[in-house]
Design an enzyme around this catalytic site. Structure first.
Site, PDB file in Angstrom:
ATOM      1  N   LYS A 104     -38.966 -41.828-123.793  1.00 15.82           N
ATOM      2  CA  LYS A 104     -37.501 -41.856-123.819  1.00 15.82           C
ATOM      3  C   LYS A 104     -37.020 -43.152-123.197  1.00 15.82           C
ATOM      4  CE  LYS A 104     -34.347 -38.819-125.123  1.00 15.82           C
ATOM      5  NZ  LYS A 104     -34.584 -37.804-126.147  1.00 15.82           N
ATOM      6  N   THR A 188     -31.560 -32.915-136.860  1.00 15.38           N
ATOM      7  CA  THR A 188     -31.629 -32.141-135.611  1.00 15.38           C
ATOM      8  C   THR A 188     -30.908 -30.803-135.799  1.00 15.38           C
ATOM      9  OG1 THR A 188     -31.658 -34.206-134.397  1.00 15.38           O
ATOM     10  CG2 THR A 188     -31.213 -32.225-133.113  1.00 15.38           C
ATOM     11  N   ASN A 219     -23.243 -34.967-133.499  1.00 17.37           N
ATOM     12  CA  ASN A 219     -24.072 -34.998-134.696  1.00 17.37           C
ATOM     13  C   ASN A 219     -24.968 -33.764-134.847  1.00 17.37           C
ATOM     14  OD1 ASN A 219     -25.290 -36.223-137.008  1.00 17.37           O
ATOM     15  ND2 ASN A 219     -27.039 -36.669-135.705  1.00 17.37           N
TER      16      ASN A 219
HETATM   17  N1  GLU Z   1     -33.475 -38.206-129.410  1.00 14.31           N
HETATM   18  C1  GLU Z   1     -33.980 -37.172-130.265  1.00 14.31           C
HETATM   19  C2  GLU Z   1     -34.633 -36.079-129.456  1.00 14.31           C
HETATM   20  O1  GLU Z   1     -34.343 -35.906-128.293  1.00 14.31           O
HETATM   21  C3  GLU Z   1     -34.861 -37.712-131.373  1.00 14.31           C
HETATM   22  C4  GLU Z   1     -36.114 -38.392-130.968  1.00 14.31           C
HETATM   23  C5  GLU Z   1     -36.832 -39.084-132.112  1.00 14.31           C
HETATM   24  O2  GLU Z   1     -36.437 -38.912-133.248  1.00 14.31           O
HETATM   25  O3  GLU Z   1     -37.791 -39.805-131.825  1.00 14.31           O
HETATM   26  O4  GLU Z   1     -35.375 -35.287-129.970  1.00 14.31           O
END
Ligand code: GLU
Length: 421
Positions: A104, A188, A219
Site C-alpha cells: 500500500k 470493487t 466509487n
Molecule cells: N485499493 C484497492 C484495495 O484496497 C485496490 C488495490 C489494487 O487494485 O491493487 O483493494
C-alpha cells in the site's frame, strides 16, 4: 502502541493461527512488513512556493508474487495506516488466490485543495521517489481513497519515462485508452455485489425483503448499490463525507448519483418518500437488513456496534469494523462479510488488467465481469464453509483461508522442522 491500526490488524493473524496448524516461521515472517519506504515529495505550487508532502510505500509480503495495492491521498494518512492497509492487501490477494503479495502507499495531502497541475506534479513526484521500489514484477500500485484513473495514467507515464519504454503493467486502474481494463472502475462494488448475492441463502436474505444502507457514496459503494437496486433491493439510506439521508420508502441510486454529481452532496437527492437528513453516525444505526460501510476505517466500534440493526454488514471499505466492534456484532448474531473478501473485486480486476497489459490482448467487459464472478463466488462459499466447520466468524474464516495459502507458500521453501534434520 496497542491501539495502532496495524496492531489491531495483526490481531487477526494471531486469531486465525489458533484455528489451523501453521509453522511458527510463517507467523514470524508475516508479523512484520518486508519493506517500508518513506519520502518527502517536494512540489512546486502554482503560486511559486515549494511544499513538502510526506509519502510512504509499504511492501508487506511478496511470498506469493509481486506486491499489489493502492495509493491513498488523504490529509490524515500516516505510516501506521499504510502498513495496516498493506497487511490487509496481503491477505486479500490470498483470499481470492491471486499470484500477488500485498502493498500500500499513501501521501499526506488533501487532494481537493490542489489544482489539477499541482496534483499531476505530486503524482509524478511520488513515482520518481519510489521508482526503485515499483515495477511490474516487483510492486504494482492502483487507485485507493481519493486517487483515480487519471492519476494512475500520470504515474504509469512517469514510470515509463524513467525506464525508457511504455510500461503499462506497472500500475492498474488506468484510463481504458492508456491500457486500463474494462470493468475495473466498477470492480470493487461489483465484487461485493456478487459476494452478497452468493451468500443470500445462508444469510436469510432475499431482494424483496432486504433494505440496504450505504455509508460513503464513492466509487465502490455506487457500483454495489446500482446492481442491488436493479435486482430489487431497497436502498433506504446513503451518505457521503458531508451529509446523509434516510428514507424508509427507498430511493433510486441513479437519481442520488445524478444529484451528487451536480450538487456535490447526497443530501437533497430525490427519494421515493420523505427523506430525513441525519448524521453519518446516526445513519449506521437505522433499520435495515444490509449495512454497507464503504468509506474509511474505524466506523463500527465498541461505541456503536450494539446499536447496529442490520443482519449483515458488507465491508466495502478497508477496516471499517474494529476488533471490539466485531466481537459485539458477532455476539449479537450480525454476520460481517469481511473487507478482505467483500472488497476483493478491485484487486481481482487489477490482476486481470496486469495480465492483459502483459499479454497485450484485451478482453470485453462482459468477460471481465464474468471472470470476476468466477474468481470471487467460490471463495465466498469456501469461507462460509470454514466458518460453519470451525464455528468462527466470517472474518476469522477468511484469515484462516488466506493464512493457509500464504503459509503453504512460505513453508514450501523449507520450515524449521525440515532444516533441523
Ligand atoms: N485499493 C484497492 C484495495 O484496497 C485496490 C488495490 C489494487 O487494485 O491493487 O483493494
Amino acid at each position: 502502541m496497542s491501539s495502532t491500526l496495524f496492531s489491531k490488524a495483526r490481531k487477526r493473524l494471531k486469531e486465525a493461527a489458533k484455528h489451523i496448524s501453521v509453522d511458527p516461521d510463517v507467523l514470524v515472517k508475516l508479523s512484520h512488513p518486508q519493506e517500508t519506504t518513506m519520502a518527502s515529495l517536494n512540489v512546486r505550487m502554482d503560486d511559486g512556493s515549494l511544499r513538502s508532502f510526506r509519502a510512504w510505500r509499504c511492501r508487506y509480503d511478496d511470498t506469493r508474487g509481486p506486491t499489489k495495492g493502492g495509493i491513498r491521498y488523504h490529509p490524515r494518512v500516516n505510516m501506521d495506516e499504510v502498513v495496516a492497509l498493506a497487511f490487509w492487501m496481503t491477505f486479500k490477494s490470498a483470499v481470492v488466490n491471486l499470484p500477488f503479495g500485498g502493498a500500500k502507499g499513501g501521501v499526506a495531502v488533501d487532494p481537493r485543495r490542489l489544482s489539477h497541475i499541482e496534483l499531476e506534479r505530486l503524482s509524478r513526484a511520488y513515482v520518481r521517489a519510489f521508482a526503485g521500489v515499483l515495477g511490474p514484477d516487483r510492486d504494482i500500485p492502483a487507485p485507493d481513497v481519493y486517487t483515480n484513473a487519471m492519476i494512475m495514467g500520470w504515474m504509469a507515464h512517469e514510470y515509463s519515462t524513467i525506464v525508457g519504454h511504455p510500461c503499462p503493467a506497472v500500475i492498474t486502474g488506468k484510463p481504458i485508452v492508456l491500457g486500463g481494463s474494462l470493468g475495473r472502475e466498477s470492480a470493487t462494488g461489483r465484487g461485493g455485489y456478487y459476494v452478497l448475492r452468493q451468500l443470500e441463502p445462508m444469510l436469510g436474505l432475499t431482494p424483496e425483503i432486504s433494505r440496504v444502507i450505504v455509508q460513503g457514496f464513492g466509487n465502490a459503494s455506487i457500483h454495489c448499490a446500482l446492481p442491488l437496486f436493479d435486482d430489487g433491493y431497497k436502498i433506504v439510506g446513503v451518505s457521503d463525507s458531508k451529509s446523509a439521508i434516510f428514507d424508509p420508502d427507498g430511493m433510486d441510486p441513479n437519481a442520488v448519483l445524478a444529484h451528487k454529481s451536480t450538487s456535490g452532496r447526497v443530501a437533497g437527492a430525490p427519494t421515493f418518500g420523505k427523506a430525513r437528513e441525519l448524521s453519518n453516525e446516526a445513519l449506521l444505526e437505522q433499520d435495515c437488513e444490509v449495512l454497507i460501510p464503504g468509506a474509511l476505517e474505524n466506523q463500527i466500534t465498541d461505541r456503536n456496534a450494539a446499536k447496529i440493526k442490520a443482519k449483515a454488514v458488507l465491508e466495502l471499505a478497508n477496516g471499517p469494523t474494529t476488533p471490539l466492534g466485531d466481537k459485539i456484532l458477532s455476539q449479537r448474531g450480525v454476520v460481517v462479510i469481511p473487507d478482505i473478501l467483500a472488497n476483493a473485486g478491485g484487486v481481482t480486476v487489477s490482476y486481470f488488467e496486469w495480465a492483459q497489459n502483459r499479454a497485450g490482448y484485451y478482453w470485453p467487459e462482459q468477460e471481465v465481469d464474468e471472470r470476476l464472478r468466477r474468481f470471487i463466488e467460490p471463495q465466498a462459499v469456501e469461507i462460509w464453509k470454514i466458518k460453519q466447520e470451525m464455528a468462527v466468524d466470517m472474518r476469522t474464516a477468511a484469515y484462516v483461508l488466506a493464512l493457509d495459502r500464504i503459509g503453504t507458500a512460505v513453508s514450501a521453501r523449507g520450515t524449521r522442522k525440515f532444516f533441523r534434520h
